[in-house]
Design a protein around this motif. Structure first.
Motif, short mmCIF file in Angstrom:
data_model
loop_
_atom_site.label_atom_id
_atom_site.label_comp_id
_atom_site.label_asym_id
_atom_site.label_seq_id
_atom_site.Cartn_x
_atom_site.Cartn_y
_atom_site.Cartn_z
N LEU A 76 0.81 -1.22 0.00
CA LEU A 76 0.00 0.00 0.00
C LEU A 76 0.85 1.27 0.00
N MET A 77 2.02 1.22 0.63
CA MET A 77 2.84 2.42 0.78
C MET A 77 4.32 2.06 0.63
N PRO A 78 4.73 1.74 -0.59
CA PRO A 78 6.09 1.22 -0.82
C PRO A 78 7.21 2.23 -0.57
N SER A 79 6.88 3.52 -0.47
CA SER A 79 7.93 4.52 -0.28
C SER A 79 8.43 4.61 1.16
N ILE A 80 7.70 4.02 2.11
CA ILE A 80 8.07 4.09 3.52
C ILE A 80 9.08 2.99 3.86
N GLN A 81 10.13 3.36 4.59
CA GLN A 81 11.13 2.38 5.02
C GLN A 81 10.54 1.41 6.04
N LEU A 82 10.90 0.14 5.92
CA LEU A 82 10.37 -0.91 6.80
C LEU A 82 11.43 -1.42 7.76
N GLY A 83 10.98 -1.78 8.97
CA GLY A 83 11.84 -2.42 9.95
C GLY A 83 11.25 -3.74 10.39
N VAL A 84 12.03 -4.81 10.29
CA VAL A 84 11.58 -6.15 10.71
C VAL A 84 11.90 -6.32 12.20
N LEU A 85 10.87 -6.41 13.01
CA LEU A 85 11.05 -6.61 14.45
C LEU A 85 11.16 -8.10 14.76
N ILE A 86 12.18 -8.46 15.53
CA ILE A 86 12.39 -9.87 15.89
C ILE A 86 12.51 -10.00 17.40
N GLU A 87 11.69 -10.89 17.94
CA GLU A 87 11.76 -11.19 19.37
C GLU A 87 12.59 -12.45 19.56
N ALA A 88 13.39 -12.45 20.62
CA ALA A 88 14.26 -13.59 20.93
C ALA A 88 15.34 -13.74 19.85
N GLN A 89 15.71 -14.98 19.53
CA GLN A 89 16.83 -15.22 18.62
C GLN A 89 16.51 -14.78 17.19
N LEU A 90 17.51 -14.20 16.52
CA LEU A 90 17.35 -13.92 15.10
C LEU A 90 17.31 -15.23 14.32
N PRO A 91 16.35 -15.39 13.41
CA PRO A 91 16.34 -16.61 12.60
C PRO A 91 17.54 -16.64 11.64
N ASP A 92 17.97 -17.82 11.28
CA ASP A 92 19.12 -17.96 10.39
C ASP A 92 18.91 -17.27 9.04
N ASN A 93 17.65 -17.21 8.62
CA ASN A 93 17.35 -16.63 7.31
C ASN A 93 16.83 -15.19 7.42
N ILE A 94 17.27 -14.47 8.44
CA ILE A 94 16.77 -13.11 8.68
C ILE A 94 17.04 -12.19 7.49
N VAL A 95 18.18 -12.33 6.84
CA VAL A 95 18.49 -11.48 5.68
C VAL A 95 17.46 -11.73 4.57
N GLU A 96 17.16 -12.98 4.34
CA GLU A 96 16.18 -13.34 3.31
C GLU A 96 14.80 -12.81 3.66
N ILE A 97 14.41 -12.94 4.93
CA ILE A 97 13.11 -12.44 5.39
C ILE A 97 13.00 -10.94 5.13
N ALA A 98 14.02 -10.21 5.54
CA ALA A 98 14.00 -8.75 5.39
C ALA A 98 13.97 -8.34 3.92
N LYS A 99 14.79 -8.96 3.11
CA LYS A 99 14.87 -8.59 1.69
C LYS A 99 13.58 -8.94 0.96
N ASN A 100 12.95 -10.04 1.35
CA ASN A 100 11.73 -10.47 0.66
C ASN A 100 10.57 -9.50 0.83
N ILE A 101 10.55 -8.76 1.94
CA ILE A 101 9.46 -7.80 2.13
C ILE A 101 9.91 -6.36 1.86
N GLY A 102 11.15 -6.20 1.41
CA GLY A 102 11.63 -4.87 1.07
C GLY A 102 12.07 -4.03 2.25
N ALA A 103 12.43 -4.67 3.35
CA ALA A 103 12.85 -3.94 4.54
C ALA A 103 14.28 -3.42 4.39
N THR A 104 14.53 -2.28 5.00
CA THR A 104 15.89 -1.72 5.04
C THR A 104 16.48 -1.79 6.44
N TYR A 105 15.64 -2.14 7.42
CA TYR A 105 16.09 -2.23 8.81
C TYR A 105 15.71 -3.59 9.40
#
Length: 238
Positions: free
Chosen positions: A154-183
């Motif tokens: 809906l609003m692709p111009s806004i920067q996204l941050g992926v919030l993670i509770e507890a341990q970072l998953p091994d595929n965190i980079v993939e998760i973030a990139k797949n949704i277009g997150a920069t943080y």
């Protein structure tokens, strides 16, 4: 390293209230963090919990109450008698406030609304955020990746941050990139130096929550963390 006022100056005033936000004005704090939810009559308000019980003199689910019902509750006395009669804050009020003072904001999408009613919530959030001044920097974050992805459409111009509770998953980079997150916003309790450098090396900025220890803050700065969420952003040493 930036310091982001966690729910306003929440060490000095009740979280997500006008008092907590207004305390930023006299301090050298440029960023705040807050949580957006929606009332039963479709009004956007700022509250962290799904229920009002912890931070007010009422009880019940935020999504089941109207704005008028919420405005009757005291959101300050639980913290201190000095803040008795603080009322719930609308997103509209905060946007007027940040536009005036040019505070940057991390908005967390935080709601217990079911998936079939989330579209109305997200549409309302997008309409509201379009009123934010171009001089104000915005990040929108969430623990809910599906919700964050829907917002991004809906609003692709806004920067996204992926919030993670507890341990970072091994595929965190993939998760973030797949949704277009920069943080990526990891939990300070579990974050390692190696994980931080991996994120940075993959062009993801790291904002860590919630950091109230000066020694930990200094360590994170050495790791090249972009920002910390803290209840004490006014403390010069942090």
């Amino acid at each position: 390293m930036k310091k982001i006022a966690h729910r306003g100056i929440s060490a000095q005033a009740p979280e997500n209230t006008r008092a907590a936000f207004k305390k930023m004005v006299a301090l050298n704090v440029e960023w705040l963090e807050t949580d957006i939810d929606m009332t039963s009559d479709g009004e956007l308000i700022l509250i962290h919990d799904d229920k009002v019980d912890r931070v007010s003199n009422g009880s019940g689910s935020v999504n089941d109450m109207t704005l008028i019902e919420l405005q009757k509750l005291d959101f300050g006395r639980w913290f201190s008698e000095a803040y008795a009669n603080e009322r719930i804050v609308t997103l509209k009020w905060l946007i007027d406030f940040i536009n005036h003072y040019q505070f940057n904001v991390n908005f967390e999408l935080k709601t217990a609304l079911k998936s079939d009613t989330q579209h109305a919530y997200l549409t309302s959030v997008c309409q509201a955020l379009r009123q934010v001044s171009s001089k104000v920097e915005i990040i929108v974050s969430s623990f809910d990746m599906t919700l964050l992805q829907k917002f991004h459409v809906l609003m692709p111009s806004i920067q996204l941050g992926v919030l993670i509770e507890a341990q970072l998953p091994d595929n965190i980079v993939e998760i973030a990139k797949n949704i277009g997150a920069t943080y990526v916003h990891p939990d300070v309790t579990f974050l390692t130096k190696e994980q931080t450098h991996k994120l940075i090396d993959n062009h993801l900025q790291v904002n860590v929550w919630t950091v109230n220890d000066m020694i930990v803050a200094e360590k994170l700065e050495k790791w090249r963390v972009e920002a910390i969420f803290t209840d004490f952003p006014e403390v010069k040493a942090i």
